[in-house]
Design a protein around this motif. Structure first.
Motif, PDB file in Angstrom:
ATOM      1  N   GLY A 181      -0.522 -13.872 -18.418  1.00  0.00           N
ATOM      2  CA  GLY A 181       0.754 -14.395 -17.914  1.00  0.00           C
ATOM      3  C   GLY A 181       1.406 -15.191 -19.038  1.00  0.00           C
ATOM      4  N   SER A 182       2.024 -16.295 -18.680  1.00  0.00           N
ATOM      5  CA  SER A 182       2.753 -17.090 -19.669  1.00  0.00           C
ATOM      6  C   SER A 182       1.845 -17.539 -20.827  1.00  0.00           C
ATOM      7  CB  SER A 182       3.383 -18.299 -18.960  1.00  0.00           C
ATOM      8  OG  SER A 182       4.046 -19.091 -19.878  1.00  0.00           O
ATOM      9  N   MET A 183       0.779 -18.267 -20.517  1.00  0.00           N
ATOM     10  CA  MET A 183       0.003 -18.866 -21.609  1.00  0.00           C
ATOM     11  C   MET A 183      -0.927 -17.867 -22.290  1.00  0.00           C
ATOM     12  SD  MET A 183      -0.361 -21.271 -23.578  1.00  0.00           S
ATOM     13  CE  MET A 183       0.867 -22.395 -22.965  1.00  0.00           C
TER      14      MET A 183
ATOM     15  N   ASN B 216      -5.224  -8.044 -17.138  1.00  0.00           N
ATOM     16  CA  ASN B 216      -4.426  -8.882 -16.235  1.00  0.00           C
ATOM     17  C   ASN B 216      -4.373  -8.185 -14.880  1.00  0.00           C
ATOM     18  OD1 ASN B 216      -2.541 -11.333 -16.187  1.00  0.00           O
ATOM     19  ND2 ASN B 216      -1.328  -9.768 -15.168  1.00  0.00           N
ATOM     20  N   ARG B 217      -4.323  -9.006 -13.821  1.00  0.00           N
ATOM     21  CA  ARG B 217      -4.297  -8.426 -12.462  1.00  0.00           C
ATOM     22  C   ARG B 217      -3.144  -7.414 -12.329  1.00  0.00           C
ATOM     23  NH1 ARG B 217      -4.088 -12.955  -8.147  1.00  0.00           N
ATOM     24  NH2 ARG B 217      -2.084 -13.267  -9.182  1.00  0.00           N
ATOM     25  N   THR B 218      -1.941  -7.831 -12.750  1.00  0.00           N
ATOM     26  CA  THR B 218      -0.809  -6.903 -12.736  1.00  0.00           C
ATOM     27  C   THR B 218      -0.760  -6.225 -14.102  1.00  0.00           C
ATOM     28  OG1 THR B 218       0.343  -8.420 -11.255  1.00  0.00           O
ATOM     29  CG2 THR B 218       1.698  -6.733 -12.341  1.00  0.00           C
TER      30      THR B 218
ATOM     31  N   LYS C 170       1.823  -6.621 -17.076  1.00  0.00           N
ATOM     32  CA  LYS C 170       1.891  -7.847 -17.885  1.00  0.00           C
ATOM     33  C   LYS C 170       0.948  -7.801 -19.083  1.00  0.00           C
ATOM     34  CE  LYS C 170       3.249 -11.228 -14.421  1.00  0.00           C
ATOM     35  NZ  LYS C 170       2.752 -12.437 -13.755  1.00  0.00           N
TER      36      LYS C 170
ATOM     37  N   ASN D 157     -11.715  -6.820 -15.907  1.00  0.00           N
ATOM     38  CA  ASN D 157     -12.108  -8.069 -16.576  1.00  0.00           C
ATOM     39  C   ASN D 157     -13.507  -7.930 -17.189  1.00  0.00           C
ATOM     40  OD1 ASN D 157      -9.702  -9.230 -15.703  1.00  0.00           O
ATOM     41  ND2 ASN D 157     -10.611 -10.034 -13.822  1.00  0.00           N
TER      42      ASN D 157
ATOM     43  N   ILE E 257      -6.253 -17.907 -16.658  1.00  0.00           N
ATOM     44  CA  ILE E 257      -5.848 -17.743 -15.263  1.00  0.00           C
ATOM     45  C   ILE E 257      -5.644 -19.128 -14.656  1.00  0.00           C
ATOM     46  CG2 ILE E 257      -6.875 -15.468 -14.861  1.00  0.00           C
ATOM     47  CD1 ILE E 257      -9.486 -16.841 -14.231  1.00  0.00           C
TER      48      ILE E 257
ATOM     49  N   PRO F 139      -6.243 -22.282 -11.884  1.00  0.00           N
ATOM     50  CA  PRO F 139      -7.502 -22.853 -11.373  1.00  0.00           C
ATOM     51  C   PRO F 139      -8.040 -22.135 -10.134  1.00  0.00           C
ATOM     52  CG  PRO F 139      -5.903 -24.600 -11.822  1.00  0.00           C
ATOM     53  CD  PRO F 139      -5.217 -23.304 -12.121  1.00  0.00           C
TER      54      PRO F 139
ATOM     55  N   GLU G 154      -7.926 -19.206  -9.314  1.00  0.00           N
ATOM     56  CA  GLU G 154      -8.393 -17.834  -9.577  1.00  0.00           C
ATOM     57  C   GLU G 154      -9.725 -17.801 -10.325  1.00  0.00           C
ATOM     58  OE1 GLU G 154      -4.826 -17.170 -11.661  1.00  0.00           O
ATOM     59  OE2 GLU G 154      -3.705 -16.555  -9.886  1.00  0.00           O
TER      60      GLU G 154
ATOM     61  N   VAL H  50     -12.842 -14.745 -10.598  1.00  0.00           N
ATOM     62  CA  VAL H  50     -13.021 -14.058 -11.890  1.00  0.00           C
ATOM     63  C   VAL H  50     -14.431 -14.304 -12.426  1.00  0.00           C
ATOM     64  CG1 VAL H  50     -12.265 -14.049 -14.311  1.00  0.00           C
ATOM     65  CG2 VAL H  50     -10.572 -13.997 -12.472  1.00  0.00           C
TER      66      VAL H  50
ATOM     67  N   ILE I 251      -8.797 -22.485 -20.277  1.00  0.00           N
ATOM     68  CA  ILE I 251      -7.585 -23.225 -20.685  1.00  0.00           C
ATOM     69  C   ILE I 251      -6.992 -24.070 -19.552  1.00  0.00           C
ATOM     70  CG2 ILE I 251      -7.079 -21.469 -22.435  1.00  0.00           C
ATOM     71  CD1 ILE I 251      -4.554 -20.793 -20.643  1.00  0.00           C
ATOM     72  N   THR I 252      -7.773 -24.294 -18.514  1.00  0.00           N
ATOM     73  CA  THR I 252      -7.207 -25.076 -17.409  1.00  0.00           C
ATOM     74  C   THR I 252      -7.950 -26.393 -17.209  1.00  0.00           C
ATOM     75  OG1 THR I 252      -6.189 -24.785 -15.250  1.00  0.00           O
ATOM     76  CG2 THR I 252      -8.509 -24.196 -15.407  1.00  0.00           C
TER      77      THR I 252
ATOM     78  N   PRO J 178      -4.079 -25.527 -24.186  1.00  0.00           N
ATOM     79  CA  PRO J 178      -3.044 -25.211 -25.168  1.00  0.00           C
ATOM     80  C   PRO J 178      -1.705 -25.822 -24.775  1.00  0.00           C
ATOM     81  CG  PRO J 178      -3.416 -23.327 -23.741  1.00  0.00           C
ATOM     82  CD  PRO J 178      -4.277 -24.443 -23.217  1.00  0.00           C
TER      83      PRO J 178
HETATM   84  N1  LIG Z   1       2.075 -22.619 -19.060  1.00  0.00           N
HETATM   85  C1  LIG Z   1       1.688 -23.625 -19.840  1.00  0.00           C
HETATM   86  O1  LIG Z   1       2.489 -24.216 -20.594  1.00  0.00           O
HETATM   87  C2  LIG Z   1       0.248 -24.056 -19.824  1.00  0.00           C
HETATM   88  C3  LIG Z   1      -0.681 -23.509 -18.971  1.00  0.00           C
HETATM   89  N2  LIG Z   1      -1.980 -23.928 -18.991  1.00  0.00           N
HETATM   90  C4  LIG Z   1      -2.949 -23.345 -18.062  1.00  0.00           C
HETATM   91  O2  LIG Z   1      -2.991 -21.948 -18.260  1.00  0.00           O
HETATM   92  C5  LIG Z   1      -3.344 -21.308 -17.036  1.00  0.00           C
HETATM   93  C6  LIG Z   1      -2.412 -20.138 -16.819  1.00  0.00           C
HETATM   94  O3  LIG Z   1      -1.095 -20.628 -16.740  1.00  0.00           O
HETATM   95  P1  LIG Z   1       0.136 -19.656 -16.943  1.00  0.00           P
HETATM   96  O4  LIG Z   1      -0.188 -18.642 -17.971  1.00  0.00           O
HETATM   97  O5  LIG Z   1       1.315 -20.521 -17.132  1.00  0.00           O
HETATM   98  O6  LIG Z   1       0.163 -18.957 -15.496  1.00  0.00           O
HETATM   99  P2  LIG Z   1       0.611 -17.488 -15.123  1.00  0.00           P
HETATM  100  O7  LIG Z   1       0.684 -17.421 -13.637  1.00  0.00           O
HETATM  101  O8  LIG Z   1       1.813 -17.103 -15.921  1.00  0.00           O
HETATM  102  O9  LIG Z   1      -0.603 -16.570 -15.630  1.00  0.00           O
HETATM  103  C7  LIG Z   1      -1.793 -16.393 -14.930  1.00  0.00           C
HETATM  104  C8  LIG Z   1      -2.147 -14.946 -15.092  1.00  0.00           C
HETATM  105  O10 LIG Z   1      -3.454 -14.707 -14.554  1.00  0.00           O
HETATM  106  C9  LIG Z   1      -3.437 -13.416 -13.966  1.00  0.00           C
HETATM  107  N3  LIG Z   1      -4.519 -13.249 -13.025  1.00  0.00           N
HETATM  108  C10 LIG Z   1      -4.665 -13.839 -11.804  1.00  0.00           C
HETATM  109  N4  LIG Z   1      -5.794 -13.423 -11.209  1.00  0.00           N
HETATM  110  C11 LIG Z   1      -6.376 -12.546 -12.064  1.00  0.00           C
HETATM  111  C12 LIG Z   1      -7.556 -11.785 -12.014  1.00  0.00           C
HETATM  112  N5  LIG Z   1      -8.375 -11.827 -10.951  1.00  0.00           N
HETATM  113  N6  LIG Z   1      -7.843 -10.989 -13.052  1.00  0.00           N
HETATM  114  C13 LIG Z   1      -7.012 -10.923 -14.142  1.00  0.00           C
HETATM  115  N7  LIG Z   1      -5.881 -11.631 -14.247  1.00  0.00           N
HETATM  116  C14 LIG Z   1      -5.556 -12.429 -13.220  1.00  0.00           C
HETATM  117  C15 LIG Z   1      -2.078 -13.369 -13.287  1.00  0.00           C
HETATM  118  O11 LIG Z   1      -1.772 -12.032 -12.986  1.00  0.00           O
HETATM  119  P3  LIG Z   1      -0.534 -11.592 -12.058  1.00  0.00           P
HETATM  120  O12 LIG Z   1       0.446 -11.078 -13.044  1.00  0.00           O
HETATM  121  O13 LIG Z   1      -1.058 -10.540 -11.165  1.00  0.00           O
HETATM  122  O14 LIG Z   1      -0.063 -12.802 -11.309  1.00  0.00           O
HETATM  123  C16 LIG Z   1      -1.182 -14.016 -14.328  1.00  0.00           C
HETATM  124  O15 LIG Z   1      -0.629 -13.086 -15.229  1.00  0.00           O
HETATM  125  C17 LIG Z   1      -3.247 -22.364 -15.937  1.00  0.00           C
HETATM  126  O16 LIG Z   1      -4.538 -22.701 -15.559  1.00  0.00           O
HETATM  127  C18 LIG Z   1      -2.540 -23.535 -16.600  1.00  0.00           C
HETATM  128  O17 LIG Z   1      -3.007 -24.763 -16.141  1.00  0.00           O
HETATM  129  C19 LIG Z   1      -2.425 -24.870 -19.873  1.00  0.00           C
HETATM  130  C20 LIG Z   1      -1.562 -25.436 -20.744  1.00  0.00           C
HETATM  131  C21 LIG Z   1      -0.157 -25.096 -20.798  1.00  0.00           C
END
Ligand SMILES: NC(=O)C1=CN([C@@H]2O[C@H](COP(=O)(O)OP(=O)(O)OC[C@H]3O[C@@H](n4cnc5c(N)ncnc54)[C@H](OP(=O)(O)O)[C@@H]3O)[C@@H](O)[C@H]2O)C=CC1
Ligand SMILES: O=C(O)[C@@H]1CCC=N1
Length: 275
Positions: A9-11, A34-36, A39, A56, A70, A72, A74, A78, A95-96, A117
């Motif tokens: 996802g984002s990070m 990634n789940r989706t 992405k 995974n 991912i 918290p 999730e 995983v 990273i959480t 991060p």
């Molecule tokens: N954003 C930030 O600036 C920061 C984030 N963090 C930490 O990073 C973590 C992620 O945040 P962020 O990236 O922003 O969140 P996102 O929701 O953007 O990303 C999480 C990703 O995890 C995927 N996911 C969920 N379940 C599964 C699974 N079972 N198997 C594989 N992939 C899976 C999601 O897939 P799907 O596309 O299906 O939803 C999604 O793409 C958090 O814990 C956050 O605390 C830490 C510091 C900074």
């Protein structure tokens, strides 16, 4: 050396792109899931050689270091999915914040670090907050921090200060951007300056202020003193800020810490629940 990413996802995607752009990893050294699927497939399309996989478990089986990117809630799912594949020789980087090192060490035999991060790592700057688990030997800590140094300044913090350190380092860019957005909105509203010009000026000002506070030898107090010309306009602005923002950061920190306590409780429940 192969690096695996679960969650792009984002990070997760920011870290992958930062590691590639910094030269820390070639795309061929990265495998991600990634789940989706869309992405992660865009990363494989953008960076030739990067491998996007559907499972995974496959990420874990192919990697020396695995980044769990991912949310918290999730984690437990995983970890249950991958735990049979994780080896003591592997590094697992979480990273959480609310998932504690003890939770991860309790379920996975790997060498564990928590590394928080920041979006600033996308431009190879800002900090990464490092909390190393008990299985991380001095050479392991050095290895992971050398890797993180390609995209950031790795800074060791105590797990008990994760929240406030991350409030500043990881949430901070959003707080600062909110402040800048309000400044720009008011500039446009009150004076009629164009949004583009105000945004450009504010962005250059932010970059310059960041440089002053890092390599420029200024601290926040000295910087204010040098700009606050006696009898000048800055003093008028600072007077308004000191009055209207009074107590705001205390309230902000209490709010993030309140939410964090809830997240910690939820993570504790997830990891201690008998399945
Ligand atoms: N954003 C930030 O600036 C920061 C984030 N963090 C930490 O990073 C973590 C992620 O945040 P962020 O990236 O922003 O969140 P996102 O929701 O953007 O990303 C999480 C990703 O995890 C995927 N996911 C969920 N379940 C599964 C699974 N079972 N198997 C594989 N992939 C899976 C999601 O897939 P799907 O596309 O299906 O939803 C999604 O793409 C958090 O814990 C956050 O605390 C830490 C510091 C900074
Ligand atoms: O908002 C969040 O929960 C994450 C943690 C740090 C930055 N963003």
């Amino acid at each position: 050396m192969k690096a695996g990413f679960i969650g792009t996802g984002s990070m997760g995607s920011i870290l992958i792109e930062a590691f590639i752009h910094s030269g820390a990893f070639n795309p061929e050294q990265i495998v991600a899931s990634n789940r989706t699927m869309s992405k992660v497939s865009w990363l494989a399309e953008t960076y030739s050689g990067l491998q996007a996989v559907h499972s995974n478990r496959e990420v874990v089986q192919q990697s020396d270091v695995i980044f769990l990117c991912i949310k918290p809630g999730e984690y437990k799912k995983v970890i249950d999915e991958i735990k049979e594949d994780v080896l003591p020789s592997q590094y697992v980087v979480s990273i959480t914040s609310p998932v504690l090192i003890k939770h991860l060490e309790g379920l996975l035999p790997a060498k564990i670090s928590k590394v928080i991060p920041s979006i600033t790592n996308y431009v190879l700057s800002g900090a990464t907050l490092c909390i190393h688990g008990n299985r991380m030997q001095p050479e392991d800590k050095e290895w992971i921090e050398n890797l993180l140094a390609h995209v950031s300044s790795p800074i060791r913090v105590s797990e008990s200060y994760t929240r406030i350190s991350s409030d500043i380092s990881s949430c901070g860019p959003a707080f600062l951007a909110n402040f800048i957005q309000s400044f720009i909105d008011a500039a446009v509203e009150v004076t009629g300056i164009s949004r583009e010009e105000a945004t450009m000026l504010a962005s250059e000002m932010t970059l310059g202020t960041g440089k002053l506070l890092t390599t420029g030898g200024f601290d926040p107090i000295t910087l204010q003193k040098r700009v606050r010309v006696p009898g000048g306009v800055t003093a008028e602005g600072l007077r308004i800020m000191e009055r209207d923002l009074s107590g705001m950061f205390e309230r902000l920190i209490r709010a993030t810490h309140g939410k964090f306590e809830e997240d910690l409780e939820k993570a504790e429940l997830l990891f201690t629940l008998k399945q």
